[in-house]
Scaffold this motif. Structure first.
Motif, PDB file in Angstrom:
ATOM      1  N   TYR A  35       0.840  -1.203   0.000  1.00 50.40           N
ATOM      2  CA  TYR A  35       0.000   0.000   0.000  1.00 50.40           C
ATOM      3  C   TYR A  35       0.875   1.253   0.000  1.00 50.40           C
ATOM      4  N   ARG A  36       0.564   2.176  -0.867  1.00 53.50           N
ATOM      5  CA  ARG A  36       1.229   3.482  -0.864  1.00 53.50           C
ATOM      6  C   ARG A  36       0.231   4.522  -0.367  1.00 53.50           C
ATOM      7  N   ASP A  37       0.512   5.011   0.827  1.00 51.82           N
ATOM      8  CA  ASP A  37      -0.372   5.947   1.515  1.00 51.82           C
ATOM      9  C   ASP A  37      -0.468   7.265   0.729  1.00 51.82           C
ATOM     10  N   LEU A  56      -1.812   1.549  -8.812  1.00 51.34           N
ATOM     11  CA  LEU A  56      -2.772   0.735  -8.063  1.00 51.34           C
ATOM     12  C   LEU A  56      -2.311   0.479  -6.634  1.00 51.34           C
ATOM     13  N   HIS A  57      -1.034   0.741  -6.337  1.00 51.40           N
ATOM     14  CA  HIS A  57      -0.567   0.632  -4.958  1.00 51.40           C
ATOM     15  C   HIS A  57      -1.345   1.597  -4.054  1.00 51.40           C
ATOM     16  N   LYS A  58      -1.786   2.704  -4.615  1.00 50.84           N
ATOM     17  CA  LYS A  58      -2.531   3.696  -3.823  1.00 50.84           C
ATOM     18  C   LYS A  58      -3.933   3.207  -3.489  1.00 50.84           C
ATOM     19  N   ILE A  63       1.139  -5.132  -5.278  1.00 50.24           N
ATOM     20  CA  ILE A  63       2.230  -5.419  -4.351  1.00 50.24           C
ATOM     21  C   ILE A  63       3.478  -5.763  -5.152  1.00 50.24           C
ATOM     22  N   ASP A  64       4.634  -5.323  -4.626  1.00 46.83           N
ATOM     23  CA  ASP A  64       5.927  -5.669  -5.211  1.00 46.83           C
ATOM     24  C   ASP A  64       6.642  -6.631  -4.266  1.00 46.83           C
ATOM     25  N   PHE A  65       7.270  -7.637  -4.830  1.00 42.77           N
ATOM     26  CA  PHE A  65       8.049  -8.578  -4.026  1.00 42.77           C
ATOM     27  C   PHE A  65       9.514  -8.543  -4.434  1.00 42.77           C
ATOM     28  N   ASN A 102       8.379  -7.676 -10.758  1.00 40.68           N
ATOM     29  CA  ASN A 102       8.122  -7.876  -9.325  1.00 40.68           C
ATOM     30  C   ASN A 102       6.772  -7.295  -8.895  1.00 40.68           C
ATOM     31  N   HIS A 103       6.008  -6.808  -9.847  1.00 43.10           N
ATOM     32  CA  HIS A 103       4.747  -6.102  -9.571  1.00 43.10           C
ATOM     33  C   HIS A 103       3.556  -7.002  -9.897  1.00 43.10           C
ATOM     34  N   PHE A 104       2.712  -7.210  -8.875  1.00 41.49           N
ATOM     35  CA  PHE A 104       1.542  -8.071  -9.005  1.00 41.49           C
ATOM     36  C   PHE A 104       0.323  -7.238  -8.630  1.00 41.49           C
TER      37      PHE A 104
HETATM   38 ZN   LIG Z   1       4.435  -2.166  -8.073  1.00 42.62          ZN
END
Ligand SMILES: [Zn+2]
Length: 112
Positions: A35-37, A56-58, A63-65, A102-104
């Motif tokens: 999550y990106r605040d 979409l993190h917002k 999520i990135d791993f 790394n982005h899902f």
């Molecule tokens: Zn990402």
């Protein structure tokens, strides 16, 4: 059609399955950004940090791993291919299709 909240909750459950699949397949993971605040990164559509404005993190849908195999940190997008195909098979969007392995995420309003 799913609401944003329904999507967020399904996404979280899917991430659990992705993590289990990764470990069962001989990988290990650490968390990158989830999550990106918006207080830090700006609201959707607003560019305030390194994050893309419409990330979409917002919206708690990405999520990135960081990926490890036999203790080695794997950094190429292609290294995530097996996980990406699993992720797509359960309904997710894999960043490896646009050089961001790394982005899902879960597509929302046309964004990935
Ligand atoms: Zn990402």
């Amino acid at each position: 059609m799913m609401t944003l909240g329904q999507k967020q909750r399904r996404f979280t459950e899917m991430v659990g399955r992705l993590i289990a699949f990764a470990y069962a397949s001989g990988y290990e993971l650490t968390f990158g950004d989830a999550y990106r605040d918006p207080r830090v990164h700006g609201n959707v559509g607003q560019k305030k940090s390194y994050s893309s404005a419409n990330s979409l993190h917002k919206e708690r849908l990405a999520i990135d791993f960081n990926l490890f195999k036999s203790g080695v940190y794997m950094t190429a997008s292609e290294d995530y291919h097996e996980l990406g195909e699993f992720w797509e098979s359960i309904g997710g969007t894999w960043g490896g299709r646009f050089n961001d392995g790394n982005h899902f995420s879960m597509e929302h309003q046309g964004r990935k």
